[in-house]
Enzyme design. Structure first.
Site, PDB file in Angstrom:
ATOM      1  CE  LYS A  56      11.801 -46.728  33.817  1.00 36.33           C
ATOM      2  NZ  LYS A  56      12.204 -46.813  32.403  1.00 36.33           N
ATOM      3  CD  GLU A  85       3.995 -33.039  25.422  1.00 33.69           C
ATOM      4  OE1 GLU A  85       3.682 -34.107  25.966  1.00 33.69           O
ATOM      5  OE2 GLU A  85       4.954 -32.334  25.785  1.00 33.69           O
ATOM      6  CD  GLU A  95      10.280 -30.067  36.185  1.00 31.83           C
ATOM      7  OE1 GLU A  95       9.653 -29.454  35.303  1.00 31.83           O
ATOM      8  OE2 GLU A  95      10.695 -29.518  37.217  1.00 31.83           O
ATOM      9  CB  CYS A  97       9.056 -30.768  27.770  1.00 29.57           C
ATOM     10  SG  CYS A  97      10.568 -30.114  28.510  1.00 29.57           S
TER      11      CYS A  97
HETATM   12  P1  NAD Z   1       6.593 -41.346  29.594  1.00 22.38           P
HETATM   13  O1  NAD Z   1       5.775 -40.736  30.671  1.00 22.38           O
HETATM   14  O2  NAD Z   1       5.968 -42.357  28.720  1.00 22.38           O
HETATM   15  O3  NAD Z   1       7.896 -42.057  30.205  1.00 22.38           O
HETATM   16  C1  NAD Z   1       8.809 -41.357  31.013  1.00 22.38           C
HETATM   17  C2  NAD Z   1       9.522 -42.356  31.905  1.00 22.38           C
HETATM   18  O4  NAD Z   1       8.577 -42.916  32.795  1.00 22.38           O
HETATM   19  C3  NAD Z   1      10.152 -43.530  31.165  1.00 22.38           C
HETATM   20  O5  NAD Z   1      11.352 -43.892  31.794  1.00 22.38           O
HETATM   21  C4  NAD Z   1       9.115 -44.622  31.343  1.00 22.38           C
HETATM   22  O6  NAD Z   1       9.638 -45.926  31.248  1.00 22.38           O
HETATM   23  C5  NAD Z   1       8.629 -44.333  32.737  1.00 22.38           C
HETATM   24  N1  NAD Z   1       7.296 -44.867  33.071  1.00 22.38           N
HETATM   25  C6  NAD Z   1       6.267 -45.112  32.231  1.00 22.38           C
HETATM   26  N2  NAD Z   1       5.224 -45.618  32.920  1.00 22.38           N
HETATM   27  C7  NAD Z   1       5.599 -45.660  34.216  1.00 22.38           C
HETATM   28  C8  NAD Z   1       4.946 -46.080  35.416  1.00 22.38           C
HETATM   29  N3  NAD Z   1       3.713 -46.560  35.420  1.00 22.38           N
HETATM   30  N4  NAD Z   1       5.631 -45.971  36.586  1.00 22.38           N
HETATM   31  C9  NAD Z   1       6.877 -45.490  36.607  1.00 22.38           C
HETATM   32  N5  NAD Z   1       7.554 -45.099  35.505  1.00 22.38           N
HETATM   33  C10 NAD Z   1       6.912 -45.168  34.318  1.00 22.38           C
HETATM   34  O7  NAD Z   1       7.185 -40.131  28.769  1.00 22.38           O
HETATM   35  P2  NAD Z   1       8.094 -40.202  27.459  1.00 22.38           P
HETATM   36  O8  NAD Z   1       7.198 -40.560  26.321  1.00 22.38           O
HETATM   37  O9  NAD Z   1       9.305 -40.999  27.732  1.00 22.38           O
HETATM   38  O10 NAD Z   1       8.583 -38.687  27.323  1.00 22.38           O
HETATM   39  C11 NAD Z   1       7.862 -37.707  26.679  1.00 22.38           C
HETATM   40  C12 NAD Z   1       7.107 -36.849  27.656  1.00 22.38           C
HETATM   41  O11 NAD Z   1       7.998 -36.284  28.603  1.00 22.38           O
HETATM   42  C13 NAD Z   1       6.420 -35.675  27.001  1.00 22.38           C
HETATM   43  O12 NAD Z   1       5.141 -35.501  27.558  1.00 22.38           O
HETATM   44  C14 NAD Z   1       7.313 -34.494  27.351  1.00 22.38           C
HETATM   45  O13 NAD Z   1       6.702 -33.248  27.333  1.00 22.38           O
HETATM   46  C15 NAD Z   1       7.746 -34.878  28.722  1.00 22.38           C
HETATM   47  N6  NAD Z   1       8.955 -34.154  29.093  1.00 22.38           N
HETATM   48  C16 NAD Z   1       8.879 -33.163  30.046  1.00 22.38           C
HETATM   49  C17 NAD Z   1      10.013 -32.427  30.397  1.00 22.38           C
HETATM   50  C18 NAD Z   1       9.958 -31.345  31.436  1.00 22.38           C
HETATM   51  O14 NAD Z   1      11.018 -30.972  31.928  1.00 22.38           O
HETATM   52  N7  NAD Z   1       8.793 -30.819  31.796  1.00 22.38           N
HETATM   53  C19 NAD Z   1      11.222 -32.713  29.759  1.00 22.38           C
HETATM   54  C20 NAD Z   1      11.261 -33.714  28.797  1.00 22.38           C
HETATM   55  C21 NAD Z   1      10.121 -34.435  28.476  1.00 22.38           C
END
Ligand code: NAD
Length: 487
Positions: free
Chosen positions: A178, A391, A253, A287
């Protein structure tokens, strides 16, 4: 919002077929503010169908040899590389990122993820020990786990999704993925290549939609024993809660608040352009981006002057322009959130040296409604300020002074996150000492974002649980068994 005629409409990919959905959500082009495509608003029903397809495909796929799977992964890498330009254009339009970044980072890495795991899967060995006094040998065997649920964010869409799909299927699992509802297009494009690459129906299923509906249905599904998630710490907490009743295996992650530490013996000609890049690449939406820069007091003024001059060289504008360095942020809401951090820092007495509120941003006519922001450098921020603790995930970086090695280690570690850190010094002993003591899953010294995919990637503290990489992903996506033979 009125939809233009040429609107792209995505469909879920289940059991090797594109399937329409009964409801859709709008996805925006961040550089114009217009609706760009319609994304299926999937829920339990669609996830159920995808999990069933993945479950049915598992017996055949998991019984293929690593070599057979490797050949298919390599073919998929070839096909993505062949369509690199189309993928890069789509990623840039959907996410807002500069086309040059999509061409040189996102899409090449997405193809390489398949190539890398196609190779690494051929080279794993298991363990064996002999217990002569008992007349026993022990050995381990590893087997794929089953249907893997893969959930990815919007910042590096295809890059991060393939970083999960590739090891999962290389190990013999089948998947339901997803992607983020804000950046679904390149995942949908990849689905079109699966059959040609030889991926059997049902091995890779992609369900589009929001986290609350589609994501949660996947996390809660009893036939999905493992979830690999990349995204925010807040969402990860929710995923842990929801998956707890099923005791699912989780790889998380998460976010970062990454420090760069610049000692007074650092080579500033290398350090300054690299630290500007580590702060503002991909609009600061990585990230691993640096957002706290600690500079030793003796060089603080010189560093600030040169850093601001370098940051001002970064061109912000239409992401389709190959000379642009900084494209648009992902959404209007995110832009407002990032801006609010700058305002809060100012209200607390910090100085904004360039960017937001200081310099004006001239945008081409077609991009006036896009979500753009200038690279912003803030100085004299207190360590406890939310700009130094939370962040921000945008083109904002804070620069502060420090005096001693001991002090800077404590301050760098003084946040809830622990993903990546950068140390700049020409003293080898010092870089080793400091790297050892930083609470950070990754430490780069005198460079940034140089990666060997063989080695573990991931964060400490609120930045995650588990690691990904050749060996780590193999271990996550397989179940180990210890077998004892007495002769
Ligand atoms: P997010 O947590 O809002 O969403 C990530 C994914 O999770 C999306 O596909 C979203 O639809 C899904 N999601 C949201 N709520 C959910 C739930 N209740 N159950 C299951 N899935 C759910 O994050 P974002 O805003 O898309 O991305 C930014 C974040 O990701 C930042 O915090 C960034 O640091 C982090 N990030 C981390 C890494 C790493 O490798 N550590 C890499 C890239 C981004």
């Amino acid at each position: 919002m009125a939809h233009s005629k040429a609107l792209l409409v995505l469909e879920n990919f289940i059991d090797g077929k594109f399937v329409p959905c009964c409801s859709y959500i709008d996805s925006y082009n961040p550089s114009t503010g217009d609706v760009y495509c319609r994304v299926p608003d999937s829920g339990k029903e669609e996830v159920e169908a995808a999990v069933k397809a993945a479950k049915d495909a598992f017996p055949i796929w998991s019984s293929k040899s690593p070599l057979e799977r490797s050949q298919i992964l390599n073919k998929l890498a070839d096909l993505i590389e062949h369509d690199l330009e189309a993928f890069a254009q789509a990623e840039s339009k959907d996410q807002g990122k500069a086309i040059t970044f999509a061409r040189t980072v996102d899409i090449p890495r997405a193809a390489y993820n398949f190539r890398f795991f196609a190779s690494s899967i051929l080279h794993h060995t298991t363990e064996c020990t002999e217990m002569a006094t008992m007349g026993c040998v022990h050995y381990t065997s590893r087997a794929p786990v089953g249907v893997a649920g893969l959930i990815s964010p919007w910042n590096l869409p295809l890059y991060l999704l393939t970083w999960k799909i590739a090891p999962a299927i290389a190990c013999g699992n089948t998947v339901v993925a997803k992607p983020s509802e804000m950046t679904s297009v390149t995942a949908w494009m990849m689905c079109k290549l699966l059959e040609k690459a030889g991926v059997p129906h049902g091995v890779v299923n992609v369900v589009f939609g929001t986290g609350a509906k589609a994501g949660e249905a996947l996390v809660c599904h009893p036939d999905v024993p493992l979830i690999s998630f990349t995204g925010s710490t807040l969402t990860a907490q929710r995923i842990m809660e929801k998956s707890a009743p099923h005791c699912k295996r989780l790889s998380l992650e998460l976010g970062g608040k990454n420090p760069a530490i610049v000692f007074d013996d650092a080579d500033l000609t290398q350090c300054i352009p690299t630290t500007v890049r580590s702060s503002f690449a991909n609009q600061g939406e990585i990230c691993l981006c640096t957002s706290r820069i600690f500079v030793q007091r003796g060089i603080y003024s010189e560093f600030l002057k040169r850093f601001v001059a370098e940051a001002k060289k970064w061109k912000v504008g239409n992401p389709a322009d190959p000379t642009v360095d900084v494209g648009a942020l992902i959404s209007k809401e995110h832009l407002e959130k990032v801006r609010s951090y700058v305002k809060k820092a100012q209200a607390e007495g910090a100085r904004v040296l360039c960017g937001e509120g200081v310099n004006s941003l001239a945008l081409p006519t077609g991009n006036q409604k896009g979500y753009f922001m200038l690279p912003t450098v803030i100085a004299e921020v207190k360590d406890e300020s939310c700009c130094m603790q939370e962040e921000v995930f945008g083109p904002v970086t804070c620069v502060v002074a420090f005096d001693t090695e001991e002090e800077v280690i404590e301050r760098a570690n003084g946040v809830k996150y622990g993903l990546a850190a950068t140390v700049w010094s020409s003293n080898v002993g010092r870089v080793h000492r400091v790297a050892q003591r930083l609470q950070s899953g990754l430490v780069w010294t005198n460079c940034w974002l140089v990666r060997d995919l063989n080695l573990p990637f991931g964060g400490m503290k609120a930045s995650g649980i588990g690691r990904e990489g050749a060996k780590d992903s193999y271990e996550f996506f397989t179940e180990v068994k210890t077998i004892t033979i007495k002769h």
